[in-house]
Design a protein around this motif. Structure first.
Motif, PDB file in Angstrom:
ATOM      1  N   PRO A   6       0.838  -1.205   0.000  1.00  0.00           N
ATOM      2  CA  PRO A   6       0.000   0.000   0.000  1.00  0.00           C
ATOM      3  C   PRO A   6       0.873   1.254   0.000  1.00  0.00           C
ATOM      4  CG  PRO A   6      -0.704  -1.558   1.692  1.00  0.00           C
ATOM      5  CD  PRO A   6       0.614  -2.045   1.183  1.00  0.00           C
ATOM      6  N   ALA A  76       1.364  -3.621   6.065  1.00  0.00           N
ATOM      7  CA  ALA A  76       0.634  -3.599   4.798  1.00  0.00           C
ATOM      8  C   ALA A  76      -0.771  -4.147   4.959  1.00  0.00           C
ATOM      9  CB  ALA A  76       1.400  -4.397   3.749  1.00  0.00           C
ATOM     10  N   ARG A  77      -0.936  -5.172   5.786  1.00  0.00           N
ATOM     11  CA  ARG A  77      -2.272  -5.731   5.981  1.00  0.00           C
ATOM     12  C   ARG A  77      -3.161  -4.799   6.795  1.00  0.00           C
ATOM     13  NH1 ARG A  77       0.567 -10.829   6.174  1.00  0.00           N
ATOM     14  NH2 ARG A  77       0.717 -10.780   8.448  1.00  0.00           N
ATOM     15  N   GLN A  80      -4.019  -1.937   4.123  1.00  0.00           N
ATOM     16  CA  GLN A  80      -4.590  -2.307   2.828  1.00  0.00           C
ATOM     17  C   GLN A  80      -6.047  -1.884   2.694  1.00  0.00           C
ATOM     18  OE1 GLN A  80      -2.500  -3.934   0.535  1.00  0.00           O
ATOM     19  NE2 GLN A  80      -4.043  -3.369  -0.929  1.00  0.00           N
ATOM     20  N   SER A  83      -6.162   3.497   3.788  1.00  0.00           N
ATOM     21  CA  SER A  83      -4.982   4.327   4.024  1.00  0.00           C
ATOM     22  C   SER A  83      -5.279   5.489   4.960  1.00  0.00           C
ATOM     23  CB  SER A  83      -4.430   4.856   2.694  1.00  0.00           C
ATOM     24  OG  SER A  83      -3.879   3.797   1.932  1.00  0.00           O
ATOM     25  N   TYR A 196     -13.580  -0.419   3.683  1.00  0.00           N
ATOM     26  CA  TYR A 196     -12.550  -0.951   2.791  1.00  0.00           C
ATOM     27  C   TYR A 196     -12.710  -0.325   1.410  1.00  0.00           C
ATOM     28  CZ  TYR A 196     -10.742  -4.613   5.799  1.00  0.00           C
ATOM     29  OH  TYR A 196     -10.129  -5.294   6.801  1.00  0.00           O
TER      30      TYR A 196
END
Length: 217
Positions: A6, A76-77, A80, A83, A196
Motif C-alpha cells: 500500500p 501492509a495488511r 490495505q 490508508s 474498505y
C-alpha cells in the motif's frame, strides 16, 4: 502480497532504506535528524519530531531487515484498502510514543530514534484487530496460535534472538492498545474510516507469508 505494498507503507519503507544509505555516506546527518527534545522545543527544530520515525539511525543489520519485514507484512495488511485510517493510526501512535519518551513513562528511557517502537506498535495492531485469528511465527516451530499471542511471542523472540531490552518493548505494546481503542471509537463516530476500498485484503493466517485463511477485519 497481491498488488504490492500500500502507498503509505511503501513510502515509509523507502524512506527508511534511503535514510540508512544516507547515514552510511554522511553520518553527520544523524545529528540533525534524530530526536533531541531541547533542540526540538527550545530551538524550533520541530522536524525532529517526524524524522526520528523515518530513520533506523544505525547500521542496516539483521535487526533492521527484520523491522522492514515486519512493516511490509503486518503494516501492509493493516493499511490495505484503508490508508486514511492507517495514517490516523500512525499519527496517534507517533504522538503517544513521543509523549511516553518525553516523560520517560512505561519504563522507556529517551531514545534518539523511535521508528522501531512505532513499527512494533503497528505489528501489535494487527493482532488487536483480529485477536482470535490463527497465525504462526516463522522460523519458530510453533503450531498455529491466536493472533493476540503474537506481541508477547515477538517480544520474547526480540529479547532472546536479538538481545533487545524487554523494557523498550513495553511502551509500543501499551501505545498500540491505545491506538486500537482510539481508532475503534473514531470508527464508530466516523464510519468512513473503517470502510474498505479497492484492493482490501484478508488478515494473514500465516504471519510470515501473508497467506490469509481467515476473514478480513
Amino acid at each position: 502480497m497481491n498488488g504490492g505494498l500500500p502507498p503509505t507503507i511503501m513510502v515509509w519503507c523507502v524512506l527508511l532504506i534511503l535514510s540508512t544509505l544516507l547515514f552510511n555516506q554522511y553520518p553527520e546527518y544523524k545529528k540533525v535528524l534524530h530526536l533531541h527534545w531541547k533542540a526540538a522545543l527550545k530551538q524550533g527544530q520541530y522536524h525532529r519530531l517526524l524524522t526520528n520515525f523515518l530513520c533506523f539511525g544505525g547500521k542496516f543489520d539483521m535487526g533492521c531487515m527484520m523491522q522492514l519485514f515486519f512493516l511490509a507484512q503486518s503494516g501492509a495488511r493493516v493499511e490495505q484498502g484503508r490508508s486514511m485510517r492507517f495514517i490516523l493510526m500512525l499519527i496517534i501512535g507517533a504522538a503517544g510514543l513521543l509523549y511516553v519518551d518525553y516523560y520517560k513513562m512505561l519504563l522507556a528511557a529517551r531514545q534518539p530514534w523511535l521508528s522501531h517502537r512505532l513499527i512494533y506498535a503497528i505489528v501489535c495492531l494487527e493482532s488487536w484487530d483480529n485477536p482470535f485469528q490463527l497465525t504462526t511465527l516463522p522460523p519458530l516451530p510453533l503450531p498455529p496460535f491466536p493472533a493476540w499471542l503474537l506481541p508477547p511471542l515477538l517480544s520474547l523472540q526480540s529479547c532472546l534472538m536479538f538481545g533487545n531490552d524487554w523494557r523498550t518493548l513495553v511502551a509500543p505494546l501499551v501505545v498500540s492498545i491505545g491506538i486500537h481503542l482510539a481508532i475503534t471509537i473514531l470508527a464508530l463516530l466516523f464510519p468512513c474510516l473503517d470502510h474498505y476500498y479497492v484492493g482490501a485484503m484478508q488478515f494473514g493466517g500465516d504471519w510470515g507469508t501473508g497467506t490469509g485463511t481467515g476473514t478480513g477485519t
